[in-house]
Design a protein around this motif. Structure first.
Motif, PDB file in Angstrom:
ATOM      1  N   VAL A 288       6.986 104.555  22.326  1.00 20.54           N
ATOM      2  CA  VAL A 288       7.767 105.789  22.360  1.00 20.54           C
ATOM      3  C   VAL A 288       8.987 105.563  21.474  1.00 20.54           C
ATOM      4  CG1 VAL A 288       9.065 107.413  23.773  1.00 20.54           C
ATOM      5  CG2 VAL A 288       6.975 106.354  24.683  1.00 20.54           C
ATOM      6  N   TYR A 289       9.190 106.473  20.564  1.00 17.36           N
ATOM      7  CA  TYR A 289      10.295 106.360  19.607  1.00 17.36           C
ATOM      8  C   TYR A 289      11.417 107.315  20.008  1.00 17.36           C
ATOM      9  CZ  TYR A 289       7.560 103.434  16.502  1.00 17.36           C
ATOM     10  OH  TYR A 289       6.848 102.381  15.966  1.00 17.36           O
ATOM     11  N   TYR A 290      12.618 106.777  20.020  1.00 15.91           N
ATOM     12  CA  TYR A 290      13.792 107.528  20.425  1.00 15.91           C
ATOM     13  C   TYR A 290      14.810 107.569  19.286  1.00 15.91           C
ATOM     14  CZ  TYR A 290      12.040 106.386  25.111  1.00 15.91           C
ATOM     15  OH  TYR A 290      11.258 106.232  26.238  1.00 15.91           O
ATOM     16  N   CYS A 291      15.485 108.686  19.142  1.00 13.08           N
ATOM     17  CA  CYS A 291      16.638 108.685  18.256  1.00 13.08           C
ATOM     18  C   CYS A 291      17.903 108.674  19.110  1.00 13.08           C
ATOM     19  CB  CYS A 291      16.640 109.875  17.292  1.00 13.08           C
ATOM     20  SG  CYS A 291      16.781 111.493  18.039  1.00 13.08           S
ATOM     21  N   ALA A 292      18.962 108.154  18.522  1.00  9.23           N
ATOM     22  CA  ALA A 292      20.227 107.999  19.225  1.00  9.23           C
ATOM     23  C   ALA A 292      21.371 108.243  18.260  1.00  9.23           C
ATOM     24  CB  ALA A 292      20.326 106.597  19.818  1.00  9.23           C
ATOM     25  N   ALA A 293      22.500 108.663  18.805  1.00  8.39           N
ATOM     26  CA  ALA A 293      23.669 108.982  17.986  1.00  8.39           C
ATOM     27  C   ALA A 293      24.892 108.226  18.478  1.00  8.39           C
ATOM     28  CB  ALA A 293      23.941 110.488  18.020  1.00  8.39           C
ATOM     29  N   SER A 294      25.642 107.695  17.508  1.00  9.87           N
ATOM     30  CA  SER A 294      26.885 106.995  17.799  1.00  9.87           C
ATOM     31  C   SER A 294      28.001 107.596  16.972  1.00  9.87           C
ATOM     32  CB  SER A 294      26.739 105.511  17.469  1.00  9.87           C
ATOM     33  OG  SER A 294      28.002 104.867  17.530  1.00  9.87           O
TER      34      SER A 294
ATOM     35  N   THR B 155      27.071  98.492  18.529  1.00 10.53           N
ATOM     36  CA  THR B 155      25.751  98.697  19.104  1.00 10.53           C
ATOM     37  C   THR B 155      25.695  99.798  20.158  1.00 10.53           C
ATOM     38  OG1 THR B 155      26.171  96.990  20.749  1.00 10.53           O
ATOM     39  CG2 THR B 155      25.087  96.293  18.695  1.00 10.53           C
ATOM     40  N   GLU B 156      26.800 100.465  20.396  1.00 18.62           N
ATOM     41  CA  GLU B 156      26.813 101.497  21.420  1.00 18.62           C
ATOM     42  C   GLU B 156      26.390 102.831  20.847  1.00 18.62           C
ATOM     43  OE1 GLU B 156      30.604 102.238  23.157  1.00 18.62           O
ATOM     44  OE2 GLU B 156      29.800 103.496  24.769  1.00 18.62           O
ATOM     45  N   TYR B 157      25.472 103.481  21.540  1.00 13.03           N
ATOM     46  CA  TYR B 157      25.033 104.820  21.173  1.00 13.03           C
ATOM     47  C   TYR B 157      25.306 105.763  22.328  1.00 13.03           C
ATOM     48  CZ  TYR B 157      23.056 102.989  16.939  1.00 13.03           C
ATOM     49  OH  TYR B 157      22.919 102.401  15.705  1.00 13.03           O
ATOM     50  N   HIS B 158      25.879 106.924  22.000  1.00 16.33           N
ATOM     51  CA  HIS B 158      26.406 107.801  23.027  1.00 16.33           C
ATOM     52  C   HIS B 158      25.408 108.852  23.499  1.00 16.33           C
ATOM     53  CE1 HIS B 158      29.772 106.218  20.604  1.00 16.33           C
ATOM     54  NE2 HIS B 158      30.337 106.053  21.791  1.00 16.33           N
ATOM     55  N   TYR B 159      24.492 109.197  22.649  1.00 19.14           N
ATOM     56  CA  TYR B 159      23.524 110.242  22.983  1.00 19.14           C
ATOM     57  C   TYR B 159      22.124 109.786  22.604  1.00 19.14           C
ATOM     58  CZ  TYR B 159      27.772 113.039  23.119  1.00 19.14           C
ATOM     59  OH  TYR B 159      29.032 113.519  23.397  1.00 19.14           O
ATOM     60  N   TRP B 160      21.170 110.178  23.441  1.00 15.82           N
ATOM     61  CA  TRP B 160      19.783 109.771  23.239  1.00 15.82           C
ATOM     62  C   TRP B 160      18.859 110.975  23.394  1.00 15.82           C
ATOM     63  CZ3 TRP B 160      18.176 104.724  22.261  1.00 15.82           C
ATOM     64  CH2 TRP B 160      19.184 103.751  22.338  1.00 15.82           C
ATOM     65  N   GLY B 161      17.756 110.920  22.655  1.00 18.89           N
ATOM     66  CA  GLY B 161      16.714 111.906  22.842  1.00 18.89           C
ATOM     67  C   GLY B 161      15.731 111.464  23.913  1.00 18.89           C
ATOM     68  N   GLN B 162      14.733 112.306  24.153  1.00 22.27           N
ATOM     69  CA  GLN B 162      13.740 112.041  25.199  1.00 22.27           C
ATOM     70  C   GLN B 162      12.570 111.222  24.679  1.00 22.27           C
ATOM     71  OE1 GLN B 162      14.065 112.893  28.576  1.00 22.27           O
ATOM     72  NE2 GLN B 162      16.130 113.162  27.776  1.00 22.27           N
ATOM     73  N   GLY B 163      12.433 111.134  23.385  1.00 22.73           N
ATOM     74  CA  GLY B 163      11.393 110.286  22.816  1.00 22.73           C
ATOM     75  C   GLY B 163      10.158 111.057  22.385  1.00 22.73           C
ATOM     76  N   THR B 164       9.432 110.453  21.460  1.00 19.98           N
ATOM     77  CA  THR B 164       8.152 110.986  21.003  1.00 19.98           C
ATOM     78  C   THR B 164       7.164 109.827  20.910  1.00 19.98           C
ATOM     79  OG1 THR B 164       7.055 112.335  19.305  1.00 19.98           O
ATOM     80  CG2 THR B 164       8.736 110.800  18.531  1.00 19.98           C
ATOM     81  N   GLN B 165       5.951 110.061  21.388  1.00 19.77           N
ATOM     82  CA  GLN B 165       4.953 108.995  21.455  1.00 19.77           C
ATOM     83  C   GLN B 165       4.275 108.820  20.106  1.00 19.77           C
ATOM     84  OE1 GLN B 165       3.853 106.945  24.202  1.00 19.77           O
ATOM     85  NE2 GLN B 165       2.776 105.908  22.518  1.00 19.77           N
ATOM     86  N   VAL B 166       4.196 107.580  19.675  1.00 17.37           N
ATOM     87  CA  VAL B 166       3.427 107.202  18.483  1.00 17.37           C
ATOM     88  C   VAL B 166       2.345 106.235  18.920  1.00 17.37           C
ATOM     89  CG1 VAL B 166       3.491 105.986  16.284  1.00 17.37           C
ATOM     90  CG2 VAL B 166       5.325 107.582  16.882  1.00 17.37           C
ATOM     91  N   THR B 167       1.112 106.553  18.602  1.00 13.52           N
ATOM     92  CA  THR B 167      -0.011 105.686  18.943  1.00 13.52           C
ATOM     93  C   THR B 167      -0.794 105.382  17.676  1.00 13.52           C
ATOM     94  OG1 THR B 167      -0.164 106.683  21.146  1.00 13.52           O
ATOM     95  CG2 THR B 167      -2.062 105.413  20.373  1.00 13.52           C
ATOM     96  N   VAL B 168      -0.955 104.098  17.399  1.00 12.99           N
ATOM     97  CA  VAL B 168      -1.665 103.669  16.208  1.00 12.99           C
ATOM     98  C   VAL B 168      -2.944 102.968  16.643  1.00 12.99           C
ATOM     99  CG1 VAL B 168      -1.544 102.378  14.061  1.00 12.99           C
ATOM    100  CG2 VAL B 168       0.542 103.361  15.046  1.00 12.99           C
TER     101      VAL B 168
END
Length: 120
Positions: free
Chosen positions: A93-99, A105-118
């Motif tokens: 699961v891939y997440y984006c984050a914002a600082s 290394t601190e990130y203040h906001y996070w997304g819910q994620g998107t699944q990547v399957t290879v």
């Protein structure tokens, strides 16, 4: 309300490509460094890539160098992760984050994620 919404995940064969998007709202996008992280089944979350506020500098985990490209479009408040040469071990699961800082290394906001399957 700050939102980070990932999209673009899916099922792909080994060697294929995907482009993930991270659409943001509720924040001044060009005031935030954006990063991508991932969590594989049974593993800890790990850093994938980051891009500073201006987009002038990027950073990658060693395993992604040369295969993944992070970018951002400040006019669209959206960041991207182009993933080429995908391997089964990229499944996560891939997440984006914002600082609000270009450092640390601190990130203040996070997304819910998107699944990547290879698949192999």
């Amino acid at each position: 309300q700050v939102q980070l919404i990932e999209s673009g995940g899916g099922l792909v064969q080994a060697g294929g490509s995907l482009r993930l998007s991270c659409a943001t709202s509720g924040l001044t996008f060009n005031n935030y460094r954006i990063a991508w992280f991932r969590r594989a089944p049974g593993k800890e979350r790990e850093f994938v890539a980051s891009i500073i506020k201006s987009g002038a500098w990027t950073c990658y985990a060693d395993s992604e160098k040369g295969r993944f490209t992070i970018s951002r479009d400040n006019a669209k408040s959206t960041a991207y992760l182009q993933m080429d040469g995908l391997k089964p071990e990229d499944t996560a699961v891939y997440y984006c984050a914002a600082s609000n800082s270009d450092y640390g290394t601190e990130y203040h906001y996070w997304g819910q994620g998107t699944q990547v399957t290879v698949s192999s």
